[in-house]
Design a protein around this motif. Structure first.
Motif, PDB file in Angstrom:
ATOM      1  N   ARG A 153     154.233   8.879  28.081  1.00  0.00           N
ATOM      2  CA  ARG A 153     153.191   9.399  28.951  1.00  0.00           C
ATOM      3  C   ARG A 153     152.380  10.530  28.306  1.00  0.00           C
ATOM      4  O   ARG A 153     151.380  10.949  28.856  1.00  0.00           O
ATOM      5  N   ARG A 154     152.793  11.033  27.170  1.00  0.00           N
ATOM      6  CA  ARG A 154     152.202  12.253  26.645  1.00  0.00           C
ATOM      7  C   ARG A 154     150.722  12.093  26.326  1.00  0.00           C
ATOM      8  O   ARG A 154     149.909  12.942  26.657  1.00  0.00           O
ATOM      9  N   ALA A 155     150.348  10.991  25.681  1.00  0.00           N
ATOM     10  CA  ALA A 155     148.973  10.857  25.191  1.00  0.00           C
ATOM     11  C   ALA A 155     148.030  10.238  26.215  1.00  0.00           C
ATOM     12  O   ALA A 155     146.827  10.426  26.125  1.00  0.00           O
ATOM     13  N   ARG A 156     148.545   9.510  27.200  1.00  0.00           N
ATOM     14  CA  ARG A 156     147.668   8.789  28.122  1.00  0.00           C
ATOM     15  C   ARG A 156     147.084   9.732  29.167  1.00  0.00           C
ATOM     16  O   ARG A 156     147.811  10.512  29.779  1.00  0.00           O
ATOM     17  N   ARG A 157     145.781   9.621  29.372  1.00  0.00           N
ATOM     18  CA  ARG A 157     145.110  10.463  30.351  1.00  0.00           C
ATOM     19  C   ARG A 157     144.215   9.579  31.213  1.00  0.00           C
ATOM     20  O   ARG A 157     143.330   8.899  30.711  1.00  0.00           O
ATOM     21  N   GLN A 158     144.471   9.606  32.503  1.00  0.00           N
ATOM     22  CA  GLN A 158     143.766   8.720  33.421  1.00  0.00           C
ATOM     23  C   GLN A 158     143.856   9.306  34.831  1.00  0.00           C
ATOM     24  O   GLN A 158     144.898   9.821  35.228  1.00  0.00           O
ATOM     25  N   ASP A 159     142.744   9.266  35.562  1.00  0.00           N
ATOM     26  CA  ASP A 159     142.735   9.733  36.943  1.00  0.00           C
ATOM     27  C   ASP A 159     141.777   8.842  37.728  1.00  0.00           C
ATOM     28  O   ASP A 159     140.595   9.133  37.842  1.00  0.00           O
ATOM     29  N   VAL A 160     142.308   7.731  38.253  1.00  0.00           N
ATOM     30  CA  VAL A 160     141.469   6.763  38.958  1.00  0.00           C
ATOM     31  C   VAL A 160     141.065   7.302  40.325  1.00  0.00           C
ATOM     32  O   VAL A 160     139.917   7.149  40.750  1.00  0.00           O
ATOM     33  N   LYS A 161     141.969   7.977  40.996  1.00  0.00           N
ATOM     34  CA  LYS A 161     141.709   8.390  42.374  1.00  0.00           C
ATOM     35  C   LYS A 161     140.611   9.446  42.469  1.00  0.00           C
ATOM     36  O   LYS A 161     139.758   9.395  43.357  1.00  0.00           O
ATOM     37  N   TYR A 162     140.612  10.411  41.541  1.00  0.00           N
ATOM     38  CA  TYR A 162     139.648  11.506  41.636  1.00  0.00           C
ATOM     39  C   TYR A 162     138.688  11.579  40.452  1.00  0.00           C
ATOM     40  O   TYR A 162     137.626  12.188  40.561  1.00  0.00           O
ATOM     41  N   GLY A 163     139.047  11.009  39.304  1.00  0.00           N
ATOM     42  CA  GLY A 163     138.171  11.060  38.136  1.00  0.00           C
ATOM     43  C   GLY A 163     137.880  12.478  37.694  1.00  0.00           C
ATOM     44  O   GLY A 163     136.735  12.814  37.392  1.00  0.00           O
ATOM     45  N   ASP A 164     138.894  13.319  37.643  1.00  0.00           N
ATOM     46  CA  ASP A 164     138.711  14.725  37.294  1.00  0.00           C
ATOM     47  C   ASP A 164     139.141  14.973  35.849  1.00  0.00           C
ATOM     48  O   ASP A 164     140.335  15.039  35.557  1.00  0.00           O
ATOM     49  N   PRO A 165     138.191  15.137  34.933  1.00  0.00           N
ATOM     50  CA  PRO A 165     138.560  15.335  33.521  1.00  0.00           C
ATOM     51  C   PRO A 165     139.151  16.708  33.244  1.00  0.00           C
ATOM     52  O   PRO A 165     139.858  16.883  32.255  1.00  0.00           O
ATOM     53  N   ILE A 166     138.900  17.696  34.106  1.00  0.00           N
ATOM     54  CA  ILE A 166     139.418  19.034  33.868  1.00  0.00           C
ATOM     55  C   ILE A 166     140.942  19.031  33.891  1.00  0.00           C
ATOM     56  O   ILE A 166     141.602  19.668  33.077  1.00  0.00           O
ATOM     57  N   THR A 167     141.532  18.301  34.846  1.00  0.00           N
ATOM     58  CA  THR A 167     142.987  18.260  34.943  1.00  0.00           C
ATOM     59  C   THR A 167     143.611  17.348  33.901  1.00  0.00           C
ATOM     60  O   THR A 167     144.777  17.508  33.552  1.00  0.00           O
ATOM     61  N   GLN A 168     142.855  16.376  33.410  1.00  0.00           N
ATOM     62  CA  GLN A 168     143.408  15.408  32.468  1.00  0.00           C
ATOM     63  C   GLN A 168     143.096  15.768  31.017  1.00  0.00           C
ATOM     64  O   GLN A 168     143.924  15.597  30.138  1.00  0.00           O
ATOM     65  N   CYS A 169     141.881  16.209  30.777  1.00  0.00           N
ATOM     66  CA  CYS A 169     141.428  16.477  29.406  1.00  0.00           C
ATOM     67  C   CYS A 169     141.400  17.977  29.186  1.00  0.00           C
ATOM     68  O   CYS A 169     140.337  18.615  29.251  1.00  0.00           O
ATOM     69  N   TRP A 170     142.580  18.576  28.979  1.00  0.00           N
ATOM     70  CA  TRP A 170     142.650  20.026  28.823  1.00  0.00           C
ATOM     71  C   TRP A 170     141.996  20.495  27.524  1.00  0.00           C
ATOM     72  O   TRP A 170     141.672  21.644  27.355  1.00  0.00           O
ATOM     73  N   ASP A 171     141.799  19.560  26.593  1.00  0.00           N
ATOM     74  CA  ASP A 171     141.094  19.899  25.358  1.00  0.00           C
ATOM     75  C   ASP A 171     139.673  19.366  25.440  1.00  0.00           C
ATOM     76  O   ASP A 171     139.166  18.736  24.527  1.00  0.00           O
ATOM     77  N   VAL A 172     138.998  19.650  26.577  1.00  0.00           N
ATOM     78  CA  VAL A 172     137.664  19.122  26.821  1.00  0.00           C
ATOM     79  C   VAL A 172     136.696  19.534  25.729  1.00  0.00           C
ATOM     80  O   VAL A 172     135.896  18.750  25.238  1.00  0.00           O
TER      81      VAL A 172
END
Length: 646
Positions: free
Chosen positions: A568-587
């Motif tokens: 799970r470490r590398a996968r980043r996905q948020d279908v319900k909210y589509g919030d990159p801030i919580t998923q892509c901490w290295d934005v």
């Protein structure tokens, strides 16, 4: 003077409207925002026919030709092939590549039938030919095939052989049989059929003019299981029905209770008004129905139907109704008795143009069939609830040990049961959609929905039903309906893809879960479309997250196909909210100059510079901000952004 510019599509955070935030930055300052939510009815990704081909995710069948009418498909996942029925032709194609090692059979209508068809005033090219409308698996080696035969339906068998690798694909045109009540006369008439336990169930017109419509069981007929059809003398049963889908669905663990469920629309005066409204229905019959003994001989004795409602609740009960059923898809669940029923509906209104998708549960459908019957004194009266005595066994019940061991077949039904069901085929209560409203609607757009296929996809934050919707303009919509909480639903259009260059309606769609492909037919072409195009969303983690596509996730390097795994470490996905801030901490890293998302522009002081900002997402709007050197405050620009400043 050097000016650094950054623009980013934003569609997945907290504001009520999506924003595309463009910052004009001095001294290399980079800011990022992920505010906004998706605009309704706007796809995240929209690809033209040319762009779709360039994405390498759509392969057109090169054997396509104008007017071949590709509307009958049969997938064989085990052998890895697709049977395609068209005008005067049957094709055998590979599921992997439509254009590799294909075979075809030429089966035209008999010349004398074509001549008769022309004399009757039918069109020589679009009607007086043999349009293949039935392709059903008969056994492990043969497929049952029927064509319209220039308004003289005819059927036969295709031999596929016994070897998986070396398919025979042979058709004997000298051993044919009548296709009446198995196949439509008119190639453009809505039609449905299914083969189960050696029997062919068909919903079609039984005559040249198309006035007498019937649900029939044929092919495997014997003394114990004769050919059965609806009673044509009873208008209460069917009235100009247009069949959309037929499915065998077990009701209990006892096979004697197995039923055939069929979905159709028809002209109805159910409302009691003089208008001939079009309404949609679900009906059912028992598979072990062999007709009556003294009445309804070789007719269904278990025929029942109930209205399907698909409407948007309005103020004071003024609902917006989508009455005309176009397509049905059954989404399998772990319980084979309880698939989810997805239906595409359109409006019959002359005021506005619209389409909707409604979902029904089999539990709700069965509850309606277990409820009150409707009663009508005559054709001039309205349907009302029947409150009189109901005979035993309950009309519509299959002869089964589950209910009464003494009733072994439908010929053992008492006369009062037969008489009752003959005059009371309609249930009083209608079937309502899950949640009481459609899961997706489109109103006042330039297309209508025609077809539906649904795929249940496992994502990082749960399971989602992905809807693939064909339109009458040759495009496919990829749609999610997301439940935010108990009362709130969000409709998200992930993609709008122009599959066919000419705007011809999509006539059929089939999905191969194994190949992860859709096979889509129209009057002029056939195409193979991938279920996902993750690399087209962008090269950054934020782009991938904002897409909200359950098929796709950021793997640390690119937007790629998501597969459930323990890593799970590398996968980043948020279908319900589509919030990159919580998923892509290295934005900020994901928006580095190497990705091409950040651009440096050099300009001359007191002169003008052209600033271009093209949103990646169809769901984004554009806002411009300026932040001057040495200031922490940024100012939104309300005038023309293409300007000069000192």
């Amino acid at each position: 003077m050097k000016r650094k510019r950054d623009c980013e599509g934003v569609n997945g955070g907290t504001l009520s409207e999506p924003q595309l935030l463009c910052l004009l930055l001095f001294c290399g300052i980079l800011l990022f925002s992920a505010e906004g939510t998706s605009k309704p009815q706007v796809p995240r990704l929209k690809l033209s026919y040319k762009d779709l081909l360039l994405s390498n995710s759509c392969v057109p069948f090169l054997g396509s030709a104008e007017g071949l009418d590709f509307r009958t498909l049969l997938l064989d996942e085990e052998r890895g092939h697709l049977l395609l029925g068209a005008k005067d032709h049957i094709f055998l194609l590979s599921l992997v590549d439509l254009n590799k090692n294909g075979k075809k059979i030429f089966w035209p209508a008999a010349k004398e039938k074509v001549d008769l068809c022309k004399l009757a005033g039918k069109d020589a090219h679009t009607e007086c030919a043999n349009f293949i409308r039935v392709l059903q698996p008969y056994n492990k080696t043969h497929v049952y095939v029927c064509g319209t035969g220039a308004f003289h339906p005819v059927c036969g068998y295709i031999d596929l052989g016994t070897h998986k690798e070396d398919i025979t694909f042979r058709f004997n045109a000298h051993h044919l049989e009548s296709g009446r009540l198995k196949c439509p006369f008119d190639p453009h008439q809505p039609f449905a059929s299914v083969m189960t336990d050696g029997f062919l169930y068909s919903g079609t017109a039984s005559d040249f003019l198309g006035k007498d419509t019937a649900l029939t069981r044929s092919l495997g007929a014997s003394q114990d299981q004769p050919c059965i059809r609806t009673d044509m003398s009873e208008h209460y049963w069917l009235n100009g029905a247009k069949f959309v889908g037929i499915f065998p669905i077990p009701d209990t663990y006892n096979p004697d209770d197995d039923k055939i469920y069929f979905f159709f629309r028809e002209v109805s005066q159910e409302s009691g008004s003089s208008d001939r409204a079009i309404l949609s229905y679900v009906g059912r019959v028992c598979q072990n129905d062999i007709g009556g003994q003294r009445s309804l001989i070789n007719k269904w004795t278990t025929f029942l139907k109930a209205r399907l409602v698909c409407s948007i609740p309005g103020p004071e009960g003024a609902d917006t109704h989508f009455d005309e059923l176009q397509d049905i898809f059954l989404l399998s669940t772990r319980d084979e008795k309880n698939p989810m029923v997805y239906g595409v509906f359109t409006t019959t209104s002359s005021v506005f143009k619209g389409s909707a998708v409604c979902v029904y549960s089999m539990a709700d459908i069965r509850a309606v069939f277990s409820g009150y019957y409707a009663h009508k004194e005559s054709m001039d009266h309205r349907w009302v609830q029947y409150d009189g005595r109901i005979p035993y066994p309950r009309p519509g019940t299959c002869p089964s040990r589950t209910y009464d061991p003494a009733v072994k077949t439908t010929r053992d039904f008492p006369d009062d049961v037969i008489s009752f069901i003959r005059r009371h085929p309609l249930m009083h209560r209608a079937v309502q959609p899950v949640g009481g409203a459609p899961v997706f609607t489109q109103v006042n757009v330039d297309h209508r929905l025609t077809q539906i296929v649904v795929d249940r996809v496992t994502a990082e934050d749960g399971q989602y039903d992905v809807l693939f919707l064909g339109t009458d303009t040759g495009s496919v919509l990829k749609v999610l309906s997301i439940t935010k909480d108990k009362w709130a639903m969000e409709e998200v259009i992930l993609e709008e893809l122009q599959v066919f260059k000419p705007p011809s309606p999509i006539l059929t769609m089939e999905m191969s879960p194994k190949q992860q492909q859709l096979y889509i037919g129209s009057s002029d072409g056939l195409a193979q479309l991938s279920l996902h195009r993750c690399n087209t969303y962008g090269k950054a983690c934020a782009d991938c997250c904002l897409a909200r596509d359950p098929y796709c996730a950021w793997d640390g390097n690119s937007c790629s196909r998501y597969t459930p795994t323990s890593k799970r470490r590398a996968r980043r996905q948020d279908v319900k909210y589509g919030d990159p801030i919580t998923q892509c901490w290295d934005v900020e890293d994901s928006l580095s100059p190497e990705t091409g998302d950040e651009k440096v522009i050099f300009g001359i002081e007191f002169n003008s510079t052209f600033l271009e900002c093209v949103p990646k997402s169809q769901q984004a709007s554009i806002r411009w901000f300026i932040q001057r050197s040495g200031e922490e405050h940024r100012e939104e620009m309300t005038g023309n952004p293409f300007l000069g400043w000192a």
